[in-house]
Design a protein around this motif. Structure first.
Motif, mmCIF file in Angstrom:
data_model
loop_
_atom_site.group_PDB
_atom_site.id
_atom_site.type_symbol
_atom_site.label_atom_id
_atom_site.label_comp_id
_atom_site.label_asym_id
_atom_site.label_seq_id
_atom_site.Cartn_x
_atom_site.Cartn_y
_atom_site.Cartn_z
ATOM 1 N N CYS A 1 0.792 -1.231 0.000
ATOM 2 C CA CYS A 1 0.000 0.000 0.000
ATOM 3 C C CYS A 1 0.826 1.283 0.000
ATOM 4 O O CYS A 1 0.301 2.348 -0.320
ATOM 5 C CB CYS A 1 -0.948 0.007 1.200
ATOM 6 N N TYR B 1 0.812 3.652 -3.020
ATOM 7 C CA TYR B 1 -0.289 4.610 -3.136
ATOM 8 C C TYR B 1 0.082 5.928 -2.464
ATOM 9 O O TYR B 1 -0.094 7.009 -3.039
ATOM 10 C CB TYR B 1 -1.561 4.025 -2.508
ATOM 11 N N SER B 2 0.600 5.848 -1.249
ATOM 12 C CA SER B 2 0.945 7.068 -0.514
ATOM 13 C C SER B 2 2.028 7.868 -1.222
ATOM 14 O O SER B 2 1.975 9.100 -1.291
ATOM 15 C CB SER B 2 1.422 6.705 0.904
ATOM 16 N N GLY C 1 -9.765 0.150 -1.937
ATOM 17 C CA GLY C 1 -8.778 1.187 -2.235
ATOM 18 C C GLY C 1 -8.004 0.911 -3.501
ATOM 19 O O GLY C 1 -7.769 1.820 -4.314
ATOM 20 N N ASN D 1 -8.617 6.974 -0.415
ATOM 21 C CA ASN D 1 -7.954 7.479 0.788
ATOM 22 C C ASN D 1 -8.630 6.965 2.059
ATOM 23 O O ASN D 1 -7.966 6.594 3.028
ATOM 24 C CB ASN D 1 -7.952 9.005 0.769
ATOM 25 N N GLN E 1 -7.793 3.303 2.407
ATOM 26 C CA GLN E 1 -6.414 3.151 2.875
ATOM 27 C C GLN E 1 -6.319 3.357 4.385
ATOM 28 O O GLN E 1 -5.627 2.619 5.094
ATOM 29 C CB GLN E 1 -5.515 4.151 2.133
ATOM 30 N N TRP F 1 -0.846 -2.447 -5.412
ATOM 31 C CA TRP F 1 -1.533 -2.589 -4.132
ATOM 32 C C TRP F 1 -2.341 -3.891 -4.096
ATOM 33 O O TRP F 1 -2.257 -4.677 -3.150
ATOM 34 C CB TRP F 1 -2.432 -1.374 -3.947
#
Length: 453
Positions: A31, A34-35, A113, A139, A142, A213
């Motif tokens: 994950c 993604y951030s 997500g 978001n 997540q 992800w």
């Protein structure tokens, strides 16, 4: 014979625990892309450009008939996603503790997500509303998934292993973020070589984060296991309620553990400073120091790479000095880094990279050890519920720092004054954390106290 059986069972338990821990690391690996690639680098500028393409002559878009300046649409969408997460996380956390079925909830949040992020490939033309919706869903999902993921830590790692396990998880995440950011930047900067437009390159980068992800989330979902519900009646068994009411119920329950609440307050303060430095460093670099976009992106990549080494190094330091002392040391390092940043000369990218290196070395460790230390302060059977409050502190309450940064700039007209004002969060956080007697806090929560903490 009995002794041999006990040893065999202990070895099997240790092997099973190691297998779960390795699977757990891979959710951070899954994950964090993604951030890094989506939230930090690509989505903000791209969604803003999509909104600007749909704007009227005065520069406004009108979602649900509400006039919104196109340049503010991304920020408002992020804020709305936080509200949704605050509503959902306490409910999901209480349900996870009540039923003991964290893994199906983690799977649902992760793949919601991942699907929303993959669908960002469709953001072309003037589809700003679709972009805002996908951002809110991704978001919020997540945040929910991270809350469930974090709540596994006290179940898969005994007290003496938690600092190291948490640090490795953060290191895995930063390593994945670095790897995919290099690939994404190669595509974005060389899009003409690959025969695609700049917009198409961004959309591919966004979608690739969602696919990454989804694919790597399979590893933790295959290896983690549910423990069943706690025998203790949890706050979440009081019936169906709203997210805010459930959060209030969790905080009321925390009042029975005031030292846990004291740590959460300290974390809220110094983490607000950390998050503000992360989000405003690029503004400081571009507006005050006059650095180019490529320099800023390179600095983001450097932070990601060094955060891997920083998380692992601070994890080792915690084994010797304890998590609390190591976090306190990192807050001193944050203060010195900001002080150095105040004196950086304009137009000198080398010194900005030195500043980025300092941030990277303390970033991962500060976050990893805070997570592991909090896991010791959670009463058994309430891991997901308490980590929902922790996650809200991490994601939903980080607004004071940007507010102070903005007000300081408004009053002084200097980004240097604005960046140095953030020292207050690290100083106050240091004082609050230093006052928490963590050994007594762990004991009061009903958990065994590790030799070094």
């Amino acid at each position: 014979m009995g002794t041999d059986t006990v040893r065999t069972e202990a070895a099997d338990d240790a092997a099973g625990r190691r297998r779960e821990q390795r699977g757990w690391y891979f959710y951070d690996w899954a994950c964090s892309v993604y951030s890094t690639s989506v939230l930090t680098v690509f989505l903000g500028p791209y969604l803003t450009s999509v909104a600007e393409a749909a704007a009227d002559a005065d520069g406004f878009v009108h979602p649900l008939g509400i006039p919104v300046r196109a340049g503010s649409f991304f920020a408002y969408s992020v804020s709305l996603s936080v509200v949704v997460a605050v509503l959902v996380m306490p409910l999901v956390g209480a349900a996870a503790d009540r039923t003991g079925r964290k893994k199906p909830l983690l799977a649902a949040a992760a793949y919601t997500g991942a699907a929303a992020t993959t669908a960002m490939f469709l953001l072309d033309g003037d589809r700003y509303l679709l972009g805002g919706l996908l951002l809110v869903v991704a978001n919020a999902a997540q945040s929910v998934a991270m809350m469930l993921y974090n709540s596994y830590l006290p179940q898969i790692a005994p007290p003496e292993e938690r600092d190291a396990v948490s640090s490795r998880g953060w290191a895995f995440g930063y390593a994945a973020g670095s790897l995919m950011l290099v690939v994404n930047l190669a595509l974005y900067l060389g899009h003409e070589t690959f025969g695609v437009s700049e917009g198409m390159a961004v959309r591919i980068c966004l979608a690739s984060a969602g696919l990454w992800w989804g694919v790597f989330a399979l590893v933790p979902l295959l290896r983690l296991r549910d423990r069943g519900p706690s025998s203790e009646k949890t706050v979440g068994q009081r019936g169906t309620t709203t997210g805010f009411r459930q959060l209030a119920a969790t905080l009321r329950d925390m009042r029975r553990h005031p030292l846990t609440l004291a740590f959460l307050l300290a974390y809220l303060v110094y983490n607000d400073g950390i998050q503000t430095v992360i989000t405003q460093a690029s503004v400081y670099g571009s507006k005050e120091l006059g650095l180019s976009q490529s320099t800023l992106i390179g600095a983001v990549l450097l932070v990601q790479v060094l955060a891997v080494a920083g998380a692992l190094t601070m994890g080792r330091l915690a084994r010797v000095y304890g998590a609390k002392r190591t976090i306190l040391g990192s807050l001193v390092a944050w203060t010195l880094t900001l002080a150095a940043g105040y004196f950086l000369p304009a137009g000198a990218p080398v010194w900005f990279f030195v500043l980025a290196a300092g941030i990277g070395l303390v970033l991962g460790g500060s976050q990893a050890l805070s997570r592991s230390l909090f896991s010791h302060l959670v009463p058994p059977g309430k891991e997901a519920e308490y980590f929902s409050a922790y996650e809200i502190s991490d994601r939903g309450m980080s607004w004071l720092g940007p507010l102070l940064f903005g007000l300081t700039y408004q009053l002084t007209g200097s980004y240097r004054d604005a960046i140095i004002s953030l020292v207050a969060f690290f100083v106050i956080g240091f004082i609050l954390l230093a006052r928490v007697p963590v050994r007594r806090a762990i004991s009061d929560a009903g958990n065994p106290v590790p030799p070094t903490i």
